[in-house]
Design an enzyme around this catalytic site. Sequence first.
Site, PDB file in Angstrom:
ATOM      1  N   LYS A  22      77.726  18.148 -55.614  1.00  0.00           N
ATOM      2  CA  LYS A  22      78.583  19.012 -54.787  1.00  0.00           C
ATOM      3  C   LYS A  22      78.292  20.492 -55.075  1.00  0.00           C
ATOM      4  O   LYS A  22      78.134  21.291 -54.165  1.00  0.00           O
ATOM      5  CB  LYS A  22      80.052  18.702 -55.080  1.00  0.00           C
ATOM      6  CG  LYS A  22      81.018  19.759 -54.579  1.00  0.00           C
ATOM      7  CD  LYS A  22      82.448  19.459 -54.946  1.00  0.00           C
ATOM      8  CE  LYS A  22      82.909  20.015 -56.259  1.00  0.00           C
ATOM      9  NZ  LYS A  22      83.156  21.457 -56.295  1.00  0.00           N
ATOM     10  N   ASN A  23      78.230  20.838 -56.351  1.00  0.00           N
ATOM     11  CA  ASN A  23      78.072  22.256 -56.709  1.00  0.00           C
ATOM     12  C   ASN A  23      76.684  22.797 -56.394  1.00  0.00           C
ATOM     13  O   ASN A  23      76.480  24.008 -56.399  1.00  0.00           O
ATOM     14  CB  ASN A  23      78.385  22.472 -58.191  1.00  0.00           C
ATOM     15  CG  ASN A  23      79.877  22.431 -58.462  1.00  0.00           C
ATOM     16  OD1 ASN A  23      80.677  22.288 -57.532  1.00  0.00           O
ATOM     17  ND2 ASN A  23      80.243  22.546 -59.726  1.00  0.00           N
ATOM     18  N   CYS A 117      93.984  29.220 -58.284  1.00  0.00           N
ATOM     19  CA  CYS A 117      93.916  27.775 -58.123  1.00  0.00           C
ATOM     20  C   CYS A 117      94.447  27.147 -59.388  1.00  0.00           C
ATOM     21  O   CYS A 117      94.758  27.843 -60.352  1.00  0.00           O
ATOM     22  CB  CYS A 117      92.499  27.318 -57.821  1.00  0.00           C
ATOM     23  SG  CYS A 117      91.437  27.454 -59.232  1.00  0.00           S
ATOM     24  N   ARG A 122      90.603  32.846 -61.339  1.00  0.00           N
ATOM     25  CA  ARG A 122      89.279  32.786 -60.727  1.00  0.00           C
ATOM     26  C   ARG A 122      88.999  33.879 -59.697  1.00  0.00           C
ATOM     27  O   ARG A 122      88.835  33.614 -58.500  1.00  0.00           O
ATOM     28  CB  ARG A 122      89.055  31.396 -60.109  1.00  0.00           C
ATOM     29  CG  ARG A 122      89.225  30.297 -61.118  1.00  0.00           C
ATOM     30  CD  ARG A 122      88.934  28.948 -60.537  1.00  0.00           C
ATOM     31  NE  ARG A 122      87.535  28.643 -60.508  1.00  0.00           N
ATOM     32  CZ  ARG A 122      87.045  27.484 -60.080  1.00  0.00           C
ATOM     33  NH1 ARG A 122      87.846  26.563 -59.643  1.00  0.00           N
ATOM     34  NH2 ARG A 122      85.756  27.271 -60.085  1.00  0.00           N
ATOM     35  N   ASP A 306      83.294  21.513 -66.665  1.00  0.00           N
ATOM     36  CA  ASP A 306      83.592  20.452 -65.692  1.00  0.00           C
ATOM     37  C   ASP A 306      83.593  19.056 -66.317  1.00  0.00           C
ATOM     38  O   ASP A 306      83.908  18.078 -65.633  1.00  0.00           O
ATOM     39  CB  ASP A 306      82.592  20.498 -64.521  1.00  0.00           C
ATOM     40  CG  ASP A 306      82.893  21.649 -63.576  1.00  0.00           C
ATOM     41  OD1 ASP A 306      83.933  22.316 -63.741  1.00  0.00           O
ATOM     42  OD2 ASP A 306      82.083  21.888 -62.655  1.00  0.00           O
TER      43      ASP A 306
HETATM   44  C1  UD1 Z   1      81.458  27.125 -60.727  1.00  0.00           C
HETATM   45  C2  UD1 Z   1      81.593  25.672 -60.356  1.00  0.00           C
HETATM   46  C3  UD1 Z   1      82.765  25.034 -61.107  1.00  0.00           C
HETATM   47  C4  UD1 Z   1      82.588  25.255 -62.610  1.00  0.00           C
HETATM   48  C5  UD1 Z   1      82.364  26.730 -62.913  1.00  0.00           C
HETATM   49  C6  UD1 Z   1      82.018  26.982 -64.380  1.00  0.00           C
HETATM   50  C7  UD1 Z   1      80.789  25.636 -58.080  1.00  0.00           C
HETATM   51  C8  UD1 Z   1      81.088  25.483 -56.635  1.00  0.00           C
HETATM   52  N1  UD1 Z   1      81.825  25.586 -58.908  1.00  0.00           N
HETATM   53  O1  UD1 Z   1      82.657  27.785 -60.340  1.00  0.00           O
HETATM   54  O2  UD1 Z   1      82.774  23.644 -60.820  1.00  0.00           O
HETATM   55  O3  UD1 Z   1      83.771  24.838 -63.275  1.00  0.00           O
HETATM   56  O4  UD1 Z   1      81.267  27.240 -62.144  1.00  0.00           O
HETATM   57  O5  UD1 Z   1      80.916  26.250 -64.744  1.00  0.00           O
HETATM   58  O6  UD1 Z   1      79.640  25.743 -58.475  1.00  0.00           O
HETATM   59  N2  UD1 Z   1      84.931  35.188 -63.175  1.00  0.00           N
HETATM   60  C9  UD1 Z   1      85.430  36.457 -63.058  1.00  0.00           C
HETATM   61  N3  UD1 Z   1      85.048  37.213 -61.982  1.00  0.00           N
HETATM   62  C10 UD1 Z   1      84.179  36.758 -61.042  1.00  0.00           C
HETATM   63  C11 UD1 Z   1      83.662  35.462 -61.172  1.00  0.00           C
HETATM   64  C12 UD1 Z   1      84.047  34.682 -62.247  1.00  0.00           C
HETATM   65  O7  UD1 Z   1      86.226  36.906 -63.885  1.00  0.00           O
HETATM   66  O8  UD1 Z   1      83.870  37.510 -60.104  1.00  0.00           O
HETATM   67  C13 UD1 Z   1      85.333  34.336 -64.313  1.00  0.00           C
HETATM   68  C14 UD1 Z   1      86.118  33.107 -63.888  1.00  0.00           C
HETATM   69  O9  UD1 Z   1      87.497  33.384 -63.748  1.00  0.00           O
HETATM   70  C15 UD1 Z   1      85.831  32.163 -65.037  1.00  0.00           C
HETATM   71  C16 UD1 Z   1      84.378  32.500 -65.410  1.00  0.00           C
HETATM   72  O10 UD1 Z   1      84.153  33.799 -64.901  1.00  0.00           O
HETATM   73  O11 UD1 Z   1      86.668  32.447 -66.126  1.00  0.00           O
HETATM   74  C17 UD1 Z   1      83.325  31.569 -64.862  1.00  0.00           C
HETATM   75  O12 UD1 Z   1      83.557  31.374 -63.491  1.00  0.00           O
HETATM   76  P1  UD1 Z   1      82.390  31.028 -62.453  1.00  0.00           P
HETATM   77  O13 UD1 Z   1      81.144  30.636 -63.172  1.00  0.00           O
HETATM   78  O14 UD1 Z   1      82.295  32.129 -61.461  1.00  0.00           O
HETATM   79  O15 UD1 Z   1      82.983  29.767 -61.745  1.00  0.00           O
HETATM   80  P2  UD1 Z   1      82.686  29.354 -60.248  1.00  0.00           P
HETATM   81  O16 UD1 Z   1      81.351  29.879 -59.874  1.00  0.00           O
HETATM   82  O17 UD1 Z   1      83.844  29.675 -59.398  1.00  0.00           O
END
Ligand code: UD1
Length: 419
Positions: A22-23, A117, A122, A306
């Site tokens: 999915k990811n 969420c 996030r 995950d």
């Molecule tokens: C992706 C995955 C999710 C997985 C996560 C971490 C997808 C669709 N989803 O989510 O399944 O759990 O990676 O491996 O691929 N953050 C910020 N600012 C931002 C972006 C992120 O502060 O602009 C923080 C988030 O709150 C979190 C951390 O960075 O604490 C990591 O998040 P991120 O890697 O961005 O997660 P996703 O990409 O949303």
Amino acid sequence: MENIVIQGGVPLHGSVESSGAKNAALPLLAAAILADGPVTFHRIPHLNDITTMTKLLAWQGAEVEYDDKNCLTIDTRNATKPEAPYELVKTMRASSLVLGPLLVRFGEARVSLPGGCAIGARPIDLHLKALEAMGAEIMVEHGDVIAKAPNGLKGAHIFFDQVTVTGTENIMMAAVLADGETILDNAAREPEVVNLADSLRDLGAKIKGDGTDTITIQGVSSISGGDIYTVADRIETATYLAAALITGGDVTVTKTDPNMLDAFLARVKEVGGVVETGADFIRCAAPERLKAVNIHTMPHPGFPTDLQAQFMAMMCVADGTSLISETIFENRFMHVQELIRMGADIQLDGHTAVVKGVKHLSAAPVMATDLRASASLVLAGVAAEGETVISRVYHIDRGYERIEEKMRSLGAQIERQYV
Ligand code: UD1
């Protein structure tokens, strides 16, 4: 409403195929916005999040055609609306993956901000900062991000303050058609990022360094359509292996890639599990009793957040005490209270869960709270003697393709109940 009903206590045995990830599929589908021709996607899992992404692309004006359940073709050449409305974004945070591609293609984009969420706030501030560094003007109005780049996006040197998976993917896609060179430092190294880079390269993009923490993208004027292949779902793979370990069984997952699961498989060996791998399969067999080990979640190649919930389910029945630290998301322990309802002995201390193994879990009615938390409840359910009823299973349908069917093929007694 739908429930999953499990009669647990049966060791799981046999072999099951991994689905496409999915990811990986979500950013790949968003990449269709960049292509100057139809893109055919292979091994796309049939999941609610995928349907949301294809609906979003169709809403923007793309032609979406399913060749079969796991293969579809998307042609975005006639798309006219560089927008992602709240109705679609609110159900799936990863919809923000269209922001970079829309902005670089149309010079503007309006994408609703994802709300909080279940597993934490996030934000997408790092995505926005990077786009600003590439010359975009960004405003937030009425809950929408409004991004403009009337003169196009320019390559830039970007340092992500925190490793972000979808942030890396979003900016990598924008950089493919930007003017000049973009360097992403402290980039995510997840296999899904590599799958995206590989696929974009196949369509004509110039990308180097994916799989390391520095990715360099040389902008090109266009990329073509073509065929794209999704990698195996490492989280789904590990969930079925965990099902073998927690029930005292022996399971092989095929059409997968052991290299994507180094951190998980190292822990499986530490808990006493037997691990056998080949080019495209992984077999795990349970020891007499699992040993407790500690984990802390980290960006790839560390232990994936995950899989934290699923591993915790295993540790609930291990011999000894396990410390499980969650370093990626601030609120990713929603499964703890539900596991306690099933007889687990867990105490929370900030970002760490202290799990004292018990001999047996006991079946109970529980509630799914987020995608991976639900998977941990299915694992606890197949291990516990008696009937476990899991409600709010729509969470699980976001990320696990045909989970009851696959679990049943391993001998689990699991049914979906429509109430
Ligand atoms: C992706 C995955 C999710 C997985 C996560 C971490 C997808 C669709 N989803 O989510 O399944 O759990 O990676 O491996 O691929 N953050 C910020 N600012 C931002 C972006 C992120 O502060 O602009 C923080 C988030 O709150 C979190 C951390 O960075 O604490 C990591 O998040 P991120 O890697 O961005 O997660 P996703 O990409 O949303």
